[in-house]
Design an enzyme around this catalytic site. Structure first.
Site, PDB file in Angstrom:
ATOM      1  N   GLU A   1       7.791   8.813   9.311  1.00 19.83           N
ATOM      2  CA  GLU A   1       6.820   7.739   9.082  1.00 19.83           C
ATOM      3  C   GLU A   1       5.443   8.101   9.659  1.00 19.83           C
ATOM      4  O   GLU A   1       4.411   7.890   9.040  1.00 19.83           O
ATOM      5  CB  GLU A   1       7.367   6.486   9.772  1.00 19.83           C
ATOM      6  CG  GLU A   1       6.606   5.227   9.536  1.00 19.83           C
ATOM      7  CD  GLU A   1       7.377   4.009  10.053  1.00 19.83           C
ATOM      8  OE1 GLU A   1       8.425   4.184  10.721  1.00 19.83           O
ATOM      9  OE2 GLU A   1       6.937   2.880   9.783  1.00 19.83           O
TER      10      GLU A   1
ATOM     11  N   GLN B   1      -1.813  -6.826   1.914  1.00 21.85           N
ATOM     12  CA  GLN B   1      -2.002  -5.571   2.667  1.00 21.85           C
ATOM     13  C   GLN B   1      -3.268  -4.885   2.163  1.00 21.85           C
ATOM     14  O   GLN B   1      -3.760  -5.226   1.082  1.00 21.85           O
ATOM     15  CB  GLN B   1      -0.791  -4.643   2.461  1.00 21.85           C
ATOM     16  CG  GLN B   1       0.092  -4.535   3.666  1.00 21.85           C
ATOM     17  CD  GLN B   1       1.198  -3.511   3.522  1.00 21.85           C
ATOM     18  OE1 GLN B   1       1.492  -3.035   2.440  1.00 21.85           O
ATOM     19  NE2 GLN B   1       1.829  -3.175   4.639  1.00 21.85           N
TER      20      GLN B   1
ATOM     21  N   TRP C   1       0.820  -1.218   0.000  1.00 24.13           N
ATOM     22  CA  TRP C   1       0.000   0.000   0.000  1.00 24.13           C
ATOM     23  C   TRP C   1       0.846   1.257   0.000  1.00 24.13           C
ATOM     24  O   TRP C   1       0.425   2.298  -0.492  1.00 24.13           O
ATOM     25  CB  TRP C   1      -1.119  -0.027   1.035  1.00 24.13           C
ATOM     26  CG  TRP C   1      -0.829  -0.003   2.509  1.00 24.13           C
ATOM     27  CD1 TRP C   1       0.312  -0.336   3.143  1.00 24.13           C
ATOM     28  CD2 TRP C   1      -1.782   0.392   3.523  1.00 24.13           C
ATOM     29  NE1 TRP C   1       0.153  -0.194   4.500  1.00 24.13           N
ATOM     30  CE2 TRP C   1      -1.120   0.248   4.759  1.00 24.13           C
ATOM     31  CE3 TRP C   1      -3.090   0.841   3.517  1.00 24.13           C
ATOM     32  CZ2 TRP C   1      -1.742   0.542   5.986  1.00 24.13           C
ATOM     33  CZ3 TRP C   1      -3.709   1.137   4.721  1.00 24.13           C
ATOM     34  CH2 TRP C   1      -3.043   0.981   5.937  1.00 24.13           C
TER      35      TRP C   1
ATOM     36  N   TYR D   1       4.515   3.241  17.453  1.00 21.28           N
ATOM     37  CA  TYR D   1       4.015   2.686  16.205  1.00 21.28           C
ATOM     38  C   TYR D   1       2.506   2.787  16.073  1.00 21.28           C
ATOM     39  O   TYR D   1       1.985   3.894  16.058  1.00 21.28           O
ATOM     40  CB  TYR D   1       4.537   1.246  16.092  1.00 21.28           C
ATOM     41  CG  TYR D   1       5.078   0.955  14.720  1.00 21.28           C
ATOM     42  CD1 TYR D   1       5.858   1.882  14.073  1.00 21.28           C
ATOM     43  CD2 TYR D   1       4.779  -0.235  14.071  1.00 21.28           C
ATOM     44  CE1 TYR D   1       6.328   1.623  12.799  1.00 21.28           C
ATOM     45  CE2 TYR D   1       5.258  -0.500  12.811  1.00 21.28           C
ATOM     46  CZ  TYR D   1       6.029   0.432  12.180  1.00 21.28           C
ATOM     47  OH  TYR D   1       6.486   0.178  10.928  1.00 21.28           O
ATOM     48  N   TRP D   2       1.774   1.664  16.025  1.00 23.45           N
ATOM     49  CA  TRP D   2       0.322   1.763  15.808  1.00 23.45           C
ATOM     50  C   TRP D   2      -0.463   1.806  17.106  1.00 23.45           C
ATOM     51  O   TRP D   2      -1.645   1.514  17.140  1.00 23.45           O
ATOM     52  CB  TRP D   2      -0.151   0.611  14.923  1.00 23.45           C
ATOM     53  CG  TRP D   2       0.292   0.794  13.503  1.00 23.45           C
ATOM     54  CD1 TRP D   2       1.425   0.296  12.935  1.00 23.45           C
ATOM     55  CD2 TRP D   2      -0.358   1.552  12.472  1.00 23.45           C
ATOM     56  NE1 TRP D   2       1.527   0.697  11.618  1.00 23.45           N
ATOM     57  CE2 TRP D   2       0.433   1.465  11.309  1.00 23.45           C
ATOM     58  CE3 TRP D   2      -1.532   2.313  12.425  1.00 23.45           C
ATOM     59  CZ2 TRP D   2       0.094   2.087  10.106  1.00 23.45           C
ATOM     60  CZ3 TRP D   2      -1.879   2.921  11.227  1.00 23.45           C
ATOM     61  CH2 TRP D   2      -1.060   2.803  10.088  1.00 23.45           C
TER      62      TRP D   2
ATOM     63  N   ARG E   1       9.027   1.199  18.465  1.00 22.93           N
ATOM     64  CA  ARG E   1       8.826  -0.051  17.717  1.00 22.93           C
ATOM     65  C   ARG E   1       8.112  -1.086  18.585  1.00 22.93           C
ATOM     66  O   ARG E   1       8.080  -0.975  19.808  1.00 22.93           O
ATOM     67  CB  ARG E   1      10.191  -0.613  17.271  1.00 22.93           C
ATOM     68  CG  ARG E   1      10.942   0.273  16.301  1.00 22.93           C
ATOM     69  CD  ARG E   1      10.295   0.367  14.939  1.00 22.93           C
ATOM     70  NE  ARG E   1      10.170  -0.915  14.283  1.00 22.93           N
ATOM     71  CZ  ARG E   1       9.614  -1.107  13.082  1.00 22.93           C
ATOM     72  NH1 ARG E   1       9.118  -0.080  12.415  1.00 22.93           N
ATOM     73  NH2 ARG E   1       9.542  -2.299  12.566  1.00 22.93           N
TER      74      ARG E   1
ATOM     75  N   ASP F   1       0.587  -2.788  12.219  1.00 22.54           N
ATOM     76  CA  ASP F   1       1.279  -3.957  12.747  1.00 22.54           C
ATOM     77  C   ASP F   1       1.037  -4.279  14.223  1.00 22.54           C
ATOM     78  O   ASP F   1       0.751  -5.408  14.568  1.00 22.54           O
ATOM     79  CB  ASP F   1       2.787  -3.798  12.534  1.00 22.54           C
ATOM     80  CG  ASP F   1       3.139  -3.574  11.072  1.00 22.54           C
ATOM     81  OD1 ASP F   1       2.228  -3.352  10.251  1.00 22.54           O
ATOM     82  OD2 ASP F   1       4.329  -3.625  10.751  1.00 22.54           O
TER      83      ASP F   1
HETATM   84  C1  GLC Z   1       5.003  -0.968   8.616  1.00 25.10           C
HETATM   85  C2  GLC Z   1       3.573  -0.455   8.580  1.00 25.10           C
HETATM   86  C3  GLC Z   1       2.926  -0.824   7.264  1.00 25.10           C
HETATM   87  C4  GLC Z   1       3.798  -0.291   6.113  1.00 25.10           C
HETATM   88  C5  GLC Z   1       5.260  -0.695   6.254  1.00 25.10           C
HETATM   89  C6  GLC Z   1       6.149   0.042   5.295  1.00 25.10           C
HETATM   90  O1  GLC Z   1       5.062  -2.336   8.553  1.00 25.10           O
HETATM   91  O2  GLC Z   1       2.830  -0.950   9.644  1.00 25.10           O
HETATM   92  O3  GLC Z   1       1.619  -0.323   7.168  1.00 25.10           O
HETATM   93  O4  GLC Z   1       3.285  -0.724   4.902  1.00 25.10           O
HETATM   94  O5  GLC Z   1       5.710  -0.406   7.549  1.00 25.10           O
HETATM   95  O6  GLC Z   1       5.980   1.429   5.434  1.00 25.10           O
END
Ligand code: GLC
Length: 433
Positions: A391, A109, A42, A347-348, A198, A165
């Site tokens: 990011e 994805q 994506w 991160y998420w 991370r 993730d």
């Molecule tokens: C991480 C993100 C994912 C993305 C990848 C590369 O794994 O969670 O959404 O595609 O990094 O940026």
């Protein structure tokens, strides 16, 4: 006296173009030089939106290159290892995809392709029919492989398949996965990014266990659907696919293809989406299909329902967004900022991702909430103006999080966040659907 840096729109625009050019590997764009040195699914589609602002041919190439790695089953992998690199783990030897050329990962994805191809097509003309057909086969794969019972919700078999993730939603389902160690295993992500940003080691070992599990099944879709220890329906993936199916109908009609099956898939997902509604939270939440249990919190994906064309609870979602806006400075954090599992840097589990903002804003503008759509664009613009192109971003301070010089942040600046009046303006841009 040191001159003050000029952080206005045009300055960031030059920087954004450089980020894309520096991350260009000839035919595909890496998300970030050292952290993610291959083609990601994506990421590449969002990259194409950015490329299209100054090199349309390059934008189409980005997408065509990704689809060159499509599997015979129709699956389009989440990573394509076009070259070798020591700076990333796990590489092709761990995924064990036998006979795939080029080497790839074994999962997919969120499928934003049809939506982005439609957007390019509206301005720059239709793509070749072969690309449309490849996307159609990918969508068929999602339904066959990740919703074999036809429930109308799409499952992921690995947290990485969600693109989000280490979201807290995956903690409980992941706790049923036994961590395993792979010989010679060494995380490489921590060489490039602050470990506080991370996933924890414990999670990482479970991610690797799931890769080992898929490899042990030869990535057989039916076996995975039946037995995988991790099988969770994801509202982000489902909303993204639902929108992509509608956009595929548009493309199919423009190209003169038969779209009856695509319409059926739209209907199935539209009806299925309500299964994500968790009345205890008052939001769309992921659903563990092995246990029937919803996640206990809203995430940024809860606001993606309008992007998928689902507006049943949209007024309630706007109230929720308002509550979130009172709990943080910049919208939209990846996880509920009032929840105990919220971590603004990890991160998420907290940070703001600009491509998620773009999708949410697009849906809100279409639903009839242009002020919220504009708030999201303007927050994204402020974040990039303040912190450049990392990011993701800290929703409390606006500081940079994760990898640097990130492709999708640059691309979304060019394609959306900067606005069309030098950052003054406008709307999330959707066309009539
Ligand atoms: C991480 C993100 C994912 C993305 C990848 C590369 O794994 O969670 O959404 O595609 O990094 O940026």
């Amino acid at each position: 006296m040191t001159p003050k840096p000029n952080l206005d729109g045009p300055d960031r625009t030059t920087e954004a173009v450089s980020v894309l050019r520096n991350n260009d590997r000839g035919g595909y764009t890496v998300p970030s030089q050292h952290l993610y040195p291959f083609q990601w699914n994506w990421d590449s589609l969002f990259a194409a939106l950015g490329w299209a602002k100054f090199d349309v041919a390059r934008a189409w190439t980005e997408i065509e290159t990704l689809f060159e790695a499509q599997w015979p089953s129709g699956m389009v992998p989440h990573i394509v290892f076009w070259s070798e690199s020591e700076s990333y783990f796990p590489g092709p030897d761990v995924w064990q995809i036998n006979g795939s050329t080029p080497p790839t990962s074994g999962i997919s994805q969120p499928p934003v392709a049809a939506t982005i191809v439609r957007r390019l097509a509206e301005t720059h003309g239709l793509p070749p029919r072969s690309l449309y057909e490849r996307i159609e086969r990918w969508h068929q794969w999602w339904h066959r492989a990740r919703d074999p019972e036809g429930r109308g919700v799409i499952a992921i078999t690995h947290p990485w398949e969600s693109g989000r993730d280490n979201l807290p939603d995956w903690d409980l389902p992941l706790s049923r996965v036994t961590p395993t160690l792979i010989d010679g295993y060494e995380r490489r992500d921590l060489d490039h990014v602050n470990p506080d940003m991370r996933p924890h080691n414990d999670d990482y070992e479970r991610y690797l266990a799931l890769v080992a599990y898929g490899a042990s099944k030869g990535w057989d879709d039916a076996a995975i659907a039946q037995e995988s220890p991790f099988w969770v329906a994801d509202p982000c993936l489902t909303a993204v696919l639902l929108r992509a199916e509608r956009d595929l109908v548009w493309l199919g009609e423009a190209i003169g293809a038969d779209t009856i099956e695509t319409h059926r898939r739209v209907d199935r997902l539209s009806e299925g989406f309500e299964q994500f509604w968790n009345p205890a939270v008052g939001a769309y939440c992921s659903l563990d299909l092995r246990t029937g249990v919803h996640a206990d919190a809203a995430t940024s994906a809860s606001f993606l329902a309008p992007y998928g064309g689902i507006n049943e609870h949209s007024d309630r979602l706007l109230d929720e967004l308002e509550a979130w806006s009172n709990a943080c400075t910049y919208l939209v954090p990846s996880f509920d900022p009032r929840h105990p599992s919220f971590e603004p840097l990890r991160y998420w589990r907290g940070p703001v991702w600009c491509m998620v903002n773009y999708m949410i804003a697009t849906g809100l503008a279409e639903f009839g909430a242009p002020d919220w759509a504009e708030r999201l664009r303007s927050d994204t613009s402020k974040l990039i103006t303040l912190s450049g192109m990392p990011e993701s971003f800290d929703p409390l301070t606006g500081g940079p999080v994760g990898g640097e010089h990130f492709t999708w942040t640059a691309a979304l600046w060019l394609a959306w966040a900067r606005g069309s009046n030098n950052g003054q303006g406008p709307k999330a841009e959707p066309t009539a659907r």
